[in-house]
Design an enzyme around this catalytic site. Structure first.
Site, short mmCIF file in Angstrom:
data_model
loop_
_atom_site.label_atom_id
_atom_site.label_comp_id
_atom_site.label_asym_id
_atom_site.label_seq_id
_atom_site.Cartn_x
_atom_site.Cartn_y
_atom_site.Cartn_z
N GLU A 93 28.61 14.75 -3.27
CA GLU A 93 27.16 14.77 -3.53
C GLU A 93 26.76 15.80 -4.57
OE1 GLU A 93 25.09 15.70 0.07
OE2 GLU A 93 26.22 14.20 1.18
N CYS A 106 22.54 21.21 -7.77
CA CYS A 106 23.53 21.71 -6.82
C CYS A 106 24.73 20.79 -6.86
CB CYS A 106 22.87 21.71 -5.44
SG CYS A 106 24.00 21.98 -4.10
N CYS A 113 35.88 20.14 3.06
CA CYS A 113 36.07 21.59 2.95
C CYS A 113 37.00 22.04 4.07
CB CYS A 113 34.73 22.32 3.06
SG CYS A 113 34.90 24.12 2.96
N CYS A 117 33.00 25.84 8.84
CA CYS A 117 31.87 26.57 9.43
C CYS A 117 31.17 25.62 10.41
CB CYS A 117 30.90 27.03 8.35
SG CYS A 117 31.72 27.99 7.04
N CYS A 120 28.04 23.33 9.43
CA CYS A 120 28.01 22.65 8.13
C CYS A 120 28.52 21.21 8.22
CB CYS A 120 28.85 23.45 7.14
SG CYS A 120 29.07 22.64 5.54
N CYS A 330 24.06 19.89 1.87
CA CYS A 330 24.97 19.02 1.15
C CYS A 330 26.07 18.55 2.08
CB CYS A 330 25.58 19.76 -0.03
SG CYS A 330 24.90 19.24 -1.58
N1 SAH Z 1 31.43 26.68 0.53
C1 SAH Z 1 30.47 27.43 -0.18
C2 SAH Z 1 29.53 26.59 -1.01
C3 SAH Z 1 29.02 25.33 -0.36
S1 SAH Z 1 28.00 25.54 1.06
C4 SAH Z 1 29.67 28.29 0.76
O1 SAH Z 1 29.77 28.11 1.97
O2 SAH Z 1 29.00 29.19 0.27
C5 SAH Z 1 26.47 25.97 0.29
C6 SAH Z 1 25.44 26.55 1.22
O3 SAH Z 1 25.00 25.61 2.20
C7 SAH Z 1 25.97 27.76 1.96
O4 SAH Z 1 25.12 28.85 1.89
C8 SAH Z 1 26.08 27.18 3.34
O5 SAH Z 1 26.15 28.15 4.26
C9 SAH Z 1 24.86 26.28 3.41
N2 SAH Z 1 24.84 25.39 4.57
C10 SAH Z 1 25.87 24.71 5.09
N3 SAH Z 1 25.50 24.03 6.19
C11 SAH Z 1 24.17 24.29 6.37
C12 SAH Z 1 23.21 23.88 7.37
N4 SAH Z 1 23.56 23.10 8.39
N5 SAH Z 1 21.95 24.32 7.24
C13 SAH Z 1 21.61 25.12 6.21
N6 SAH Z 1 22.46 25.55 5.28
C14 SAH Z 1 23.75 25.13 5.34
FE1 SF4 Z 2 32.87 24.84 3.67
FE2 SF4 Z 2 30.46 24.24 4.57
FE3 SF4 Z 2 31.59 26.53 5.26
FE4 SF4 Z 2 30.75 26.18 2.72
S1 SF4 Z 2 29.47 26.24 4.55
S2 SF4 Z 2 32.72 27.03 3.41
S3 SF4 Z 2 31.17 23.97 2.47
S4 SF4 Z 2 32.33 24.49 5.79
#
Ligand code: SAH
Ligand code: SF4
Length: 361
Positions: A93, A106, A113, A117, A120, A330
């Protein structure tokens, strides 16, 4: 040869020697090179300032690969989500967020990934593969082709962990920033990471002032460990030490999760990390879609947490629940499209199903 996978200087060198071998005049390079990034064409046939034969020879030697647009959602506030289908059938995306004069794109750096986390959507997919440099840079290229405008800002906040795919991201940064690439200023390009230390030192070694956002989401080891498995490998202590030598102002991304990371003690721990680095703390509303259902903090709770941080001497911004929050989520469009397709094939045979347009309330 795929010129779109090369840094602009290398692409220029390849083109120059190819043109010389064909005894083409030297000014051709100035006609051809901008067609890669600056004023992109879908195919060489569109470069009508070039002779027809040269266009077809370019097409045979340097075909321009594309990302196939698989789904596009436009929200009421003008935010556009794109789902790109890659040559091997996987999808990633990008999200375009207009805000006044700014148009922030973005982009994704990996399919899925590896860091899992728990909040996410991308994390639920696991790691599928790295994107090639051209697949990263072409997310910008395709959006320029589609909208006719270059984004003013680019953030690596889509799918994937950019510092886990450093080699390709490194070159993509050059394409974004170089005057013979997109020419987007380094200060308008943000790399977002959970804090992979080897990648951080490689990013720090680049002379351009790319911006760095750290996905912190917790200010103590135990709290972060429960949300982000990466904390086992690169913990907060080591991360903060690495940031001290980074010599650039960073942003801490912090999703506010009710009862998990939003207590007064959390605010104090966060302030203690942010103050010495003069880091800007960006509070983000939680989007659903992660592996574990978590309670989002409401707007009033977010505001209270922000006030508490400000009282502790921290610069805070609160991300709006429209616009940027889509980029934060995303990974969701792909999950949604794939779920819709499964439903379609299971229940409706080949009937075209309209994807939901607009943001969840
Ligand atoms: N992997 C990198 C970049 C992609 S994630 C990182 O984690 O920084 C980009 C952003 O989206 C990060 O700040 C991440 O924490 C946020 N994000 C992921 N899942 C989310 C959610 N469920 N609600 C809000 N922000 C989220
Ligand atoms: Fe990976 Fe999502 Fe964690 Fe970013 S926030 S490192 S994309 S699992």
């Amino acid at each position: 040869m795929n010129l779109l996978d090369l840094a602009p200087e290398q692409a220029a060198a390849s083109l120059r020697s190819w043109l010389e071998a064909r005894r083409e005049p030297s000014y051709r390079i100035r006609q051809i090179l901008p067609r890669l990034w600056n004023k992109p064409v879908r195919a060489w046939a569109e470069a009508t300032d070039l002779p027809l034969t040269l266009r077809s020879e370019l097409d045979a030697t340097f075909p321009l690969p594309r990302l196939a647009l698989d789904a596009r959602q436009v929200s009421r506030d003008g935010t556009v989500k794109y789902l790109w289908r890659l040559e091997d059938g996987l999808a990633v995306e990008s999200v375009l967020i207009p805000e006044g004069k700014r148009r922030t794109l973005c982009i994704s750096s990996q399919v899925g990934c590896a860091f899992g986390c728990i909040f996410c959507a991308t994390g639920t997919m696991g790691f599928q593969r790295n994107l090639a440099c051209w697949e990263i840079a072409c997310q910008v290229r395709e959006v320029v082709l589609e909208t006719g405008e270059r984004p003013t800002n680019v953030v690596f906040m889509g799918m994937g962990e950019p510092l886990h795919n450093w080699e390709q991201v490194d070159r993509a940064l050059t394409i974004l920033n170089s005057p013979s690439g997109f020419g987007i200023g380094a200060r308008h390009i943000t790399v977002s990471t959970v804090g992979l230390l080897p990648g951080l030192s490689k990013l720090a070694a680049r002379k351009e002032q790319f911006r760095l956002a750290i996905s912190l989401h917790a200010a103590t080891h135990q709290t972060r460990l429960a949300l982000m498995p990466v904390e086992r490998k690169y913990d907060l202590d080591r991360l903060m030490k690495a940031l001290e030598v980074f010599e650039r102002r960073v942003t801490f991304e912090y999703i506010v999760i009710r009862g998990r990371n939003d207590s007064p003690a959390d605010a104090e721990a966060l302030a203690a990390l942010a103050r010495p680095l003069k880091a800007l703390v960006n509070l983000i509303p939680l989007h659903p879609g992660g592996a574990v259902p978590l309670p989002a903090a409401g707007a009033a709770e977010m505001a209270a947490f922000a006030r508490r941080l400000r009282a502790l001497g921290v610069s805070v911004s609160v991300r709006k629940s429209r616009g940027l929050d889509i980029s934060a989520a995303c990974g969701q469009l792909r999950v949604e499209v794939e779920r819709a397709r499964r439903v379609r094939t299971q229940e409706h045979g080949g009937v075209q199903q309209q994807l939901r347009v607009g943001l969840p309330e």
